[in-house]
Design a protein around this motif. Structure first.
Motif, PDB file in Angstrom:
ATOM      1  N   ASP A 107       0.814  -1.227   0.000  1.00 32.05           N
ATOM      2  CA  ASP A 107       0.000   0.000   0.000  1.00 32.05           C
ATOM      3  C   ASP A 107       0.844   1.271   0.000  1.00 32.05           C
ATOM      4  N   GLY A 108       2.167   1.133  -0.066  1.00 32.84           N
ATOM      5  CA  GLY A 108       3.039   2.292  -0.176  1.00 32.84           C
ATOM      6  C   GLY A 108       3.462   2.913   1.144  1.00 32.84           C
ATOM      7  N   THR A 109       2.989   2.377   2.255  1.00 34.90           N
ATOM      8  CA  THR A 109       3.410   2.897   3.554  1.00 34.90           C
ATOM      9  C   THR A 109       4.909   2.714   3.753  1.00 34.90           C
ATOM     10  N   ILE A 110       5.431   1.596   3.259  1.00 35.79           N
ATOM     11  CA  ILE A 110       6.856   1.289   3.345  1.00 35.79           C
ATOM     12  C   ILE A 110       7.434   1.274   1.935  1.00 35.79           C
ATOM     13  N   ASP A 111       8.490   2.051   1.734  1.00 34.21           N
ATOM     14  CA  ASP A 111       9.202   2.100   0.459  1.00 34.21           C
ATOM     15  C   ASP A 111      10.562   1.445   0.663  1.00 34.21           C
ATOM     16  N   LEU A 112      10.759   0.302   0.035  1.00 38.24           N
ATOM     17  CA  LEU A 112      11.999  -0.455   0.232  1.00 38.24           C
ATOM     18  C   LEU A 112      13.220   0.233  -0.358  1.00 38.24           C
ATOM     19  N   GLU A 113      13.005   1.264  -1.175  1.00 37.19           N
ATOM     20  CA  GLU A 113      14.133   1.971  -1.788  1.00 37.19           C
ATOM     21  C   GLU A 113      14.654   3.119  -0.926  1.00 37.19           C
ATOM     22  N   LYS A 114      13.999   3.398   0.183  1.00 28.16           N
ATOM     23  CA  LYS A 114      14.476   4.453   1.068  1.00 28.16           C
ATOM     24  C   LYS A 114      15.797   4.036   1.712  1.00 28.16           C
ATOM     25  N   SER A 115      16.720   4.986   1.795  1.00 31.92           N
ATOM     26  CA  SER A 115      18.005   4.716   2.438  1.00 31.92           C
ATOM     27  C   SER A 115      17.897   4.942   3.943  1.00 31.92           C
ATOM     28  N   LEU A 116      18.899   4.467   4.662  1.00 31.83           N
ATOM     29  CA  LEU A 116      18.928   4.722   6.094  1.00 31.83           C
ATOM     30  C   LEU A 116      18.969   6.212   6.376  1.00 31.83           C
ATOM     31  N   ALA A 117      19.667   6.963   5.533  1.00 33.77           N
ATOM     32  CA  ALA A 117      19.690   8.414   5.689  1.00 33.77           C
ATOM     33  C   ALA A 117      18.292   8.999   5.502  1.00 33.77           C
ATOM     34  N   ASP A 118      17.586   8.549   4.458  1.00 37.47           N
ATOM     35  CA  ASP A 118      16.213   9.017   4.227  1.00 37.47           C
ATOM     36  C   ASP A 118      15.322   8.740   5.435  1.00 37.47           C
ATOM     37  N   LEU A 119      15.538   7.586   6.060  1.00 39.16           N
ATOM     38  CA  LEU A 119      14.677   7.114   7.143  1.00 39.16           C
ATOM     39  C   LEU A 119      15.109   7.636   8.515  1.00 39.16           C
ATOM     40  N   GLY A 120      16.231   8.351   8.552  1.00 37.95           N
ATOM     41  CA  GLY A 120      16.719   8.881   9.816  1.00 37.95           C
ATOM     42  C   GLY A 120      17.280   7.824  10.751  1.00 37.95           C
ATOM     43  N   ILE A 121      17.785   6.730  10.185  1.00 31.11           N
ATOM     44  CA  ILE A 121      18.330   5.644  11.000  1.00 31.11           C
ATOM     45  C   ILE A 121      19.816   5.875  11.257  1.00 31.11           C
ATOM     46  N   ASP A 122      20.167   5.912  12.524  1.00 28.99           N
ATOM     47  CA  ASP A 122      21.557   6.034  12.953  1.00 28.99           C
ATOM     48  C   ASP A 122      21.749   5.080  14.127  1.00 28.99           C
ATOM     49  N   ASP A 123      22.883   5.179  14.814  1.00 28.87           N
ATOM     50  CA  ASP A 123      23.079   4.296  15.955  1.00 28.87           C
ATOM     51  C   ASP A 123      24.181   4.829  16.852  1.00 28.87           C
ATOM     52  N   VAL A 124      24.411   4.118  17.941  1.00 26.21           N
ATOM     53  CA  VAL A 124      25.404   4.509  18.937  1.00 26.21           C
ATOM     54  C   VAL A 124      26.761   4.733  18.262  1.00 26.21           C
ATOM     55  N   GLY A 125      27.340   5.909  18.471  1.00 29.46           N
ATOM     56  CA  GLY A 125      28.629   6.219  17.869  1.00 29.46           C
ATOM     57  C   GLY A 125      28.548   6.683  16.432  1.00 29.46           C
TER      58      GLY A 125
END
Length: 362
Positions: A107-125
């Motif tokens: 239904d387009g809620t999740i776009d598998l082509e989004k990058s971690l940067a697009d999604l705001g995904i980061d982590d410790v350090g």
């Protein structure tokens, strides 16, 4: 290796007809369990079938199997041990997350082509710039190139190449960071916890007999990574219902709980065994799709075309379209409070599965 790019067309094709993988025999509607499973009558089985099932039972008695259930064409063909016993599932959780992803990709809620940067995904350090280029589909296929420590163990991170050395999508390594971050993304984009989505979208319509939402919470060492694991507590008979939903290509009593195309795409090998790392992983002769292990079996094997969820110690949900069969297997942990218990390894489980799937039963 280019075959990991094939699923780029997935979103556009989710509503297209899928190749028939598992269908009820001609003229017969699929059989679904109600509040409990229906069992195939012993009198309906041939002496040859009984003999093979007895051989399988004898073999299981040599293993540390807690319980096992075989469903064929929607009815219980064989069971062993307490199939209602609830205990933890470790990495089989990842295949369950894949099941949950399907409707939201469609239904387009999740776009598998989004990058971690697009999604705001980061982590410790902090993640490296090249790591933040990884796309969501790379997390689901264990090809992210992100080798940040995970919040829980049980993966192949010890064998990872240096951080930043692999272009996202180019290198397979079974790394819990990918899978846990995929869980975080699911919750962020859908606005639902994994467990609430599972309860509402799978457990309720499937009428799982032993699932309790309140027992579930994400866990792990958050000083190592922000993205926690999402283990499940399920019984063997409820694991079989999840497998049977996959066997029916996401359809349950005429309702598409998972898009048919998603089932087909996610259970096809993106990475064949020969391209896996480290070498010990390649030697298992399993491919990997989207959080599902895909067996590499010869054409004359009863397990040819099968795929499975697999968790440490011996938690398996094996789907065998060729035989219209699902085999759910549990090795209970802990035992009397002890977590350091023996395993039922894939080779031993699949020896039992081949015996069961090869039985001359209806």
């Amino acid at each position: 290796m280019l075959n990991y790019l094939v699923p780029l067309f997935l979103c556009a094709s989710l509503l297209l007809p899928s190749a028939a993988v598992a269908q009820a025999p001609a003229g017969e509607a699929p059989v679904y369990p109600g509040k409990s499973w229906e069992t195939i009558s012993s009198s309906a089985l041939s002496p040859e079938c009984h003999a093979q099932l007895d051989r399988a039972r004898g073999y299981l008695q040599t293993l540390d199997t807690t319980s096992l259930m075989v469903v064929q064409q929607g009815r219980v063909l064989f069971s062993y041990g307490p199939t209602d016993l609830v205990s933890i599932l470790f990495s089989a959780r990842k295949s369950i997350l894949s099941m949950l992803y399907g409707k939201y990709v469609a239904d387009g809620t999740i776009d598998l082509e989004k990058s971690l940067a697009d999604l705001g995904i980061d982590d410790v350090g902090g993640l490296l710039p090249i790591e933040r280029q990884a796309r969501l589909r790379h997390l689901l296929t264990a090809r992210s190139g992100v080798y940040h420590p995970a919040a829980n163990g049980g993966d192949d991170l010890a064998f990872a190449p240096a951080r930043g050395s692999q272009v996202p999508g180019a290198y397979f390594l079974y790394n819990n960071w990918d899978f846990n971050a995929a869980g975080t993304v699911f919750e962020s984009l859908t606005g639902k916890s994994i467990y609430r989505a599972f309860a509402d979208e799978l457990a309720a319509p499937l009428q799982l007999e032993d699932f309790h939402l309140e027992r579930h919470r994400r866990s792990g060492d958050l000083t190592k990574a922000e993205h926690a694991a999402y283990h499940f507590f399920l019984s063997t008979r409820d694991m079989a219902r999840l497998g049977y939903l996959m066997l029916q290509q996401g359809n349950w009593r005429g309702r598409a709980l998972i898009p048919q195309r998603w089932v087909a795409e996610t259970t096809a090998a993106v990475t064949p065994a020969v391209e896996m790392h480290p070498p010990r992983t390649a030697r298992r002769h399993f491919g990997y799709g989207y959080l599902w292990w895909v067996l590499e079996e010869p054409s004359d094997s009863p397990l040819q075309g099968a795929y499975m969820a697999w968790g440490v110690h011996g938690q398996y949900i094996l789907v065998v379209p060729k035989r219209q069969m699902v085999i759910a297997h549990k090795r209970q942990v802990p035992v009397a409070g002890n977590w350091n218990v023996s395993w039922v390894v894939p080779g031993d489980f699949l020896t039992a599965a081949r015996t069961l799937a090869g039985a001359p039963c209806p």
